[in-house]
Design a protein around this motif. Structure first.
Motif, short mmCIF file in Angstrom:
data_model
loop_
_atom_site.label_atom_id
_atom_site.label_comp_id
_atom_site.label_asym_id
_atom_site.label_seq_id
_atom_site.Cartn_x
_atom_site.Cartn_y
_atom_site.Cartn_z
N MET A 1 42.52 40.54 -30.03
CA MET A 1 41.58 40.40 -31.13
C MET A 1 40.54 41.51 -31.03
O MET A 1 39.94 41.70 -30.00
N THR A 2 40.33 42.22 -32.12
CA THR A 2 39.30 43.24 -32.15
C THR A 2 38.11 42.72 -32.93
O THR A 2 38.24 41.80 -33.74
N SER A 3 36.94 43.30 -32.68
CA SER A 3 35.74 42.84 -33.37
C SER A 3 35.85 43.05 -34.88
O SER A 3 35.19 42.36 -35.65
N GLY A 4 36.69 43.98 -35.32
CA GLY A 4 36.89 44.20 -36.74
C GLY A 4 37.58 43.04 -37.42
O GLY A 4 37.45 42.85 -38.62
N ASP A 5 38.34 42.25 -36.65
CA ASP A 5 39.04 41.10 -37.19
C ASP A 5 38.11 39.90 -37.37
O ASP A 5 38.40 38.99 -38.13
N LEU A 6 36.99 39.88 -36.65
CA LEU A 6 36.08 38.74 -36.61
C LEU A 6 34.93 38.92 -37.59
O LEU A 6 34.31 39.98 -37.64
N LYS A 7 34.65 37.85 -38.36
CA LYS A 7 33.50 37.85 -39.26
C LYS A 7 32.78 36.51 -39.13
O LYS A 7 33.41 35.46 -39.03
N LEU A 8 31.45 36.56 -39.13
CA LEU A 8 30.62 35.37 -39.21
C LEU A 8 30.00 35.34 -40.59
O LEU A 8 29.54 36.37 -41.09
N ARG A 9 29.97 34.16 -41.18
CA ARG A 9 29.36 34.02 -42.50
C ARG A 9 29.04 32.55 -42.74
O ARG A 9 29.52 31.67 -42.02
N GLN A 10 28.24 32.32 -43.77
CA GLN A 10 27.99 30.94 -44.16
C GLN A 10 29.26 30.37 -44.78
O GLN A 10 30.02 31.08 -45.44
N ALA A 11 29.47 29.10 -44.54
CA ALA A 11 30.66 28.44 -45.07
C ALA A 11 30.61 28.41 -46.59
O ALA A 11 29.54 28.42 -47.21
N GLU A 12 31.79 28.36 -47.17
CA GLU A 12 31.96 28.27 -48.62
C GLU A 12 32.84 27.07 -48.93
O GLU A 12 33.56 26.57 -48.06
N LYS A 13 32.83 26.65 -50.18
CA LYS A 13 33.63 25.48 -50.60
C LYS A 13 35.10 25.65 -50.23
O LYS A 13 35.76 24.69 -49.85
N THR A 14 35.61 26.87 -50.32
CA THR A 14 37.02 27.11 -50.06
C THR A 14 37.39 26.98 -48.57
O THR A 14 38.56 26.97 -48.23
N ASP A 15 36.39 26.84 -47.69
CA ASP A 15 36.65 26.68 -46.26
C ASP A 15 36.88 25.23 -45.86
O ASP A 15 37.18 24.94 -44.71
N ALA A 16 36.74 24.31 -46.79
CA ALA A 16 36.73 22.88 -46.47
C ALA A 16 37.96 22.44 -45.65
O ALA A 16 37.81 21.77 -44.63
N ASP A 17 39.15 22.79 -46.07
CA ASP A 17 40.36 22.33 -45.36
C ASP A 17 40.40 22.82 -43.92
O ASP A 17 40.73 22.06 -43.00
N GLN A 18 40.05 24.09 -43.71
CA GLN A 18 40.10 24.65 -42.36
C GLN A 18 39.01 24.06 -41.47
O GLN A 18 39.24 23.80 -40.28
N ILE A 19 37.82 23.83 -42.02
CA ILE A 19 36.74 23.22 -41.24
C ILE A 19 37.09 21.78 -40.92
O ILE A 19 36.85 21.32 -39.79
N PHE A 20 37.68 21.07 -41.87
CA PHE A 20 38.07 19.68 -41.61
C PHE A 20 39.07 19.61 -40.45
O PHE A 20 38.96 18.74 -39.57
N ALA A 21 40.03 20.52 -40.42
CA ALA A 21 41.01 20.54 -39.33
C ALA A 21 40.32 20.74 -37.99
O ALA A 21 40.66 20.08 -37.00
N LEU A 22 39.35 21.63 -37.93
CA LEU A 22 38.60 21.86 -36.69
C LEU A 22 37.75 20.65 -36.33
O LEU A 22 37.65 20.28 -35.16
N ALA A 23 37.14 20.03 -37.32
CA ALA A 23 36.31 18.84 -37.06
C ALA A 23 37.15 17.72 -36.47
O ALA A 23 36.69 16.99 -35.59
N ARG A 24 38.37 17.59 -36.91
CA ARG A 24 39.26 16.55 -36.35
C ARG A 24 39.60 16.86 -34.89
O ARG A 24 39.75 15.96 -34.09
N GLU A 25 39.71 18.15 -34.57
CA GLU A 25 39.97 18.54 -33.18
C GLU A 25 38.72 18.32 -32.32
O GLU A 25 38.81 17.99 -31.14
N PHE A 26 37.55 18.51 -32.91
CA PHE A 26 36.27 18.40 -32.21
C PHE A 26 35.95 16.97 -31.80
O PHE A 26 35.47 16.71 -30.71
N ALA A 27 36.23 16.04 -32.69
CA ALA A 27 35.75 14.66 -32.51
C ALA A 27 36.53 13.93 -31.41
O ALA A 27 37.75 13.88 -31.43
N LEU A 28 35.77 13.40 -30.45
CA LEU A 28 36.36 12.57 -29.41
C LEU A 28 36.08 11.09 -29.68
O LEU A 28 36.95 10.25 -29.51
#
Length: 147
Positions: free
Chosen positions: A1-28
């Motif tokens: 992974m190079t730093s050019g591949d990585l971006k930080l930004r505020q979430a957008e509506k279109t990120d919902a599915d991907q964030i939900f998948a991570l949230a399910r992995e996060f929750a114990l």
């Protein structure tokens, strides 16, 4: 992974599915439910006291951080609280978590927060390396939700 591949930004509506998948992995303790997530997600995006950051690698969300600032009496003003910080396991130990927290700290400072805090049982070494100190014991009481 190079730093050019990585971006930080505020979430957008279109990120919902991907964030939900991570949230399910996060929750114990909790199992995130899609309807509750879908109800909360747009409110968080619009909440001026909330920051929902995503870390994307080649356009795919690989991590997120949800945090808030709020007023207190004891700390002479605002403080910042990291509610959730999650990275997909294959993307840990690449500096992405550090970048998310540093971006959150910058936002918290811009809102005049006196400190950043979080509660976790994981990654003590990681948080210690970023200057976090053990400060308190975390208590919680589960409440029955009535609808």
């Amino acid at each position: 992974m190079t730093s050019g591949d990585l971006k930080l930004r505020q979430a957008e509506k279109t990120d919902a599915d991907q964030i939900f998948a991570l949230a399910r992995e996060f929750a114990l303790t909790f199992r995130p439910e899609r309807q509750a997530f879908d109800d909360a997600f747009p409110q968080l995006l619009e909440n001026e006291d909330a920051l929902l950051l995503v870390a994307t690698v080649e356009g795919t969300v690989r991590g997120y951080l949800l945090g808030f600032t709020h007023l207190t009496l004891f700390a002479n003003g605002r403080v910042a609280w990291v509610e959730e910080a999650m990275l997909e396991s294959a993307y840990r130990r690449h500096g992405i978590g550090r970048m998310l927290l540093e971006e959150f700290e910058t936002w918290a400072r811009s809102r005049d927060a006196g400190y950043v805090a979080l509660a976790t049982r994981r990654a003590a070494e990681f948080y210690g390396a970023l200057g976090f100190e053990v400060s308190a014991t975390y208590y919680r009481k589960m409440l029955t939700v009535t609808k």
